[in-house]
Design a protein around this motif. Structure first.
Motif, PDB file in Angstrom:
ATOM      1  N   SER A  62     -63.410 -65.120 -54.829  1.00 50.68           N
ATOM      2  CA  SER A  62     -64.673 -64.786 -54.154  1.00 50.68           C
ATOM      3  C   SER A  62     -64.798 -63.336 -54.984  1.00 50.68           C
ATOM      4  O   SER A  62     -63.790 -62.580 -55.216  1.00 50.68           O
ATOM      5  N   VAL A  63     -65.904 -62.888 -54.982  1.00 49.62           N
ATOM      6  CA  VAL A  63     -66.264 -61.571 -55.460  1.00 49.62           C
ATOM      7  C   VAL A  63     -66.900 -60.907 -54.017  1.00 49.62           C
ATOM      8  O   VAL A  63     -68.048 -61.370 -53.559  1.00 49.62           O
ATOM      9  N   THR A  64     -66.294 -59.811 -53.653  1.00 47.35           N
ATOM     10  CA  THR A  64     -67.161 -59.140 -52.492  1.00 47.35           C
ATOM     11  C   THR A  64     -68.065 -58.090 -52.866  1.00 47.35           C
ATOM     12  O   THR A  64     -67.790 -57.540 -54.107  1.00 47.35           O
ATOM     13  N   GLN A  65     -69.183 -58.109 -52.491  1.00 42.04           N
ATOM     14  CA  GLN A  65     -70.449 -57.321 -52.792  1.00 42.04           C
ATOM     15  C   GLN A  65     -71.010 -56.460 -51.720  1.00 42.04           C
ATOM     16  O   GLN A  65     -70.786 -56.857 -50.688  1.00 42.04           O
ATOM     17  N   GLU A  66     -71.541 -55.365 -52.009  1.00 36.73           N
ATOM     18  CA  GLU A  66     -71.775 -54.514 -51.231  1.00 36.73           C
ATOM     19  C   GLU A  66     -72.865 -53.219 -52.065  1.00 36.73           C
ATOM     20  O   GLU A  66     -72.599 -52.742 -53.136  1.00 36.73           O
ATOM     21  N   ALA A  67     -73.992 -53.398 -51.480  1.00 39.77           N
ATOM     22  CA  ALA A  67     -75.089 -52.481 -52.215  1.00 39.77           C
ATOM     23  C   ALA A  67     -75.252 -52.625 -53.700  1.00 39.77           C
ATOM     24  O   ALA A  67     -75.288 -51.813 -54.450  1.00 39.77           O
ATOM     25  N   GLY A  68     -75.158 -54.102 -53.963  1.00 47.43           N
ATOM     26  CA  GLY A  68     -75.566 -54.364 -55.530  1.00 47.43           C
ATOM     27  C   GLY A  68     -74.085 -54.012 -56.347  1.00 47.43           C
ATOM     28  O   GLY A  68     -74.431 -54.026 -57.618  1.00 47.43           O
TER      29      GLY A  68
END
Length: 411
Positions: free
Chosen positions: A215-221
């Motif tokens: 998975s890829v963790t995303q935050e604020a784009g």
């Protein structure tokens, strides 16, 4: 700062090379036990299929030069492509470029003023239509040249293949030297993947295999972490990611990303055969087999757009294909014994080999869906066929997008 290239297929290797040549620090991650993606060699060193490049594939040929592998690619048929029509028994050498059609002996069957105009019309703007519809009035040229090129380049049956996309392919074949055909003397493993990895290692890039991105963790784009199961890599503010994975994997990792939904299969068959002699490449019409690549270590056959053939057992495929390639080998005088009984063979089935290149290709996905994450892969360039050329171009485009993103914004 580190750029994590996820996927060590040709697109990922091309992206990694462009990045290290630009001074970036690169880490390569590959889910499979070996690098190469769809171009990887089988455990015994055999390619998965009969891969070839044309002189028009400038990006791929330039990549080979950058990794010191260009001399490993040979031109097996400089006098024209040997083609055997299994239905009529006609054997001839055909020039792939229209520049060679002045010689009647190298001209494909069905070349007339009308059929040439039909070829030229592919370059003109207008509504898209199928290749079969575009050449409905020229069945001889469709069968002798256009259909083989379509299934080889687009891996899509002519009844649904995009004439506009085929036109983009044909336009590139018009220049001098653009239609020269090259194949890897030993195979894609030793003549592409291995030298690419060696070059990257010389630049300090490291490869970790057997490492599937969960998975890829995303935050604020932005991508903030990469979860590989056994380890989670937290991305620093200067770190970036090149996601060079198949479309279904990209959609899993980035939900909502537009990706191709329909794919076309390829069936490859590899016959055991040890016989000294030059590398040869032969085209077949009117049978199941389409392209035959003969190397001293074996014979490989490809069936593109293989919707009906991909379900054949190894034995059934060998029983149908061996007589076809044996007839071509004897007709063109290839050295060595060619017994009637097929030698041991193994099939490689790529059920999702490429996207189906149908009418009105969809718009490309965003090259940079996240601020520090870019996409690579032949499927990200729908205005080009899914080939080694588009894979290299996509990797270079991904590296260029990261370079643009890292430039300071002028005051």
């Amino acid at each position: 700062m580190t750029v994590h290239v996820v996927g060590a297929g040709v697109a990922g290797l091309a992206a990694a090379l462009a990045l290290v040549r630009g001074g970036r620090r690169v880490a390569l991650h590959e889910a499979a036990p070996v690098a190469g993606g769809r171009a990887r060699a089988l455990p015994d060193g055999t390619d998965n299929g009969t891969h070839a490049l044309l002189g028009a594939n400038r990006a791929a040929l330039r990549f080979l030069g950058q990794i010191g592998a260009r001399e490993g690619w040979v031109e097996p048929e400089p006098a024209g492509l040997p083609v055997l029509d299994l239905e009529t028994g006609t054997a001839r050498r055909v020039a792939l470029s229209p520049l060679g059609w002045g010689d009647a002996n190298r001209r494909p069957e069905g070349v007339t003023l009308g059929s040439l105009l039909a070829l030229l019309r592919l370059a003109l703007p207008g509504p898209d239509r199928s290749v079969a519809a575009a050449f409905a009035g020229h069945p001889r040229l469709l069968r002798a040249l256009v259909e083989p090129l379509t299934v080889a380049a687009l891996n899509t049956p002519v009844a649904e293949a995009s004439a506009r996309l085929l036109g983009a392919v044909l336009r590139r074949l018009g220049g001098r030297g653009a239609a020269r055909l090259f194949v890897a003397r030993q195979g894609l493993g030793p003549d592409l993947v291995a030298p690419a990895l060696a070059t990257l290692a010389c630049h300090g890039a490291n490869l970790r295999t057997g490492s599937r991105l969960r998975s890829v963790t995303q935050e604020a784009g932005r991508a903030t972490a990469l979860d590989f199961g056994e380890a989670v890599l937290v991305l620093g503010p200067e770190d970036a990611v090149v996601l060079a994975v198949p479309p279904w994997e990209a959609a899993r990792l980035l939900p909502g990303l537009p990706v191709p939904q329909r794919h076309a299969p390829i069936l490859n068959l590899h016959f055991e055969r040890v016989e000294e002699g030059p590398v040869r490449f032969i085209g077949l019409l009117g049978g199941l087999a389409q392209w035959v690549l003969v190397r001293p270590g074996g014979v490989s056959v490809t069936v593109s757009a293989a919707d009906a053939a991909v379900g054949l057992t190894d034995a059934a495929a060998a029983a149908r294909i061996w007589p076809e390639l044996r007839q071509a080998a004897l007709r063109f005088g290839l050295p060595g014994p060619w017994p009637e009984a097929p030698p041991p063979a193994r099939a490689v089935r790529e059920r999702r080999a490429t996207p189906r290149h149908g009418l009105n290709p969809p718009p490309p996905p965003p090259r940079r869906p996240l601020a520090n994450l870019v996409l690579a892969g032949d499927w990200t360039m729908p205005m080009l066929p899914a080939t080694l050329e588009s894979a290299v171009r996509s990797g270079e485009a991904a590296a260029a997008a990261l370079s643009r993103a890292s430039r300071p914004v002028p005051a």
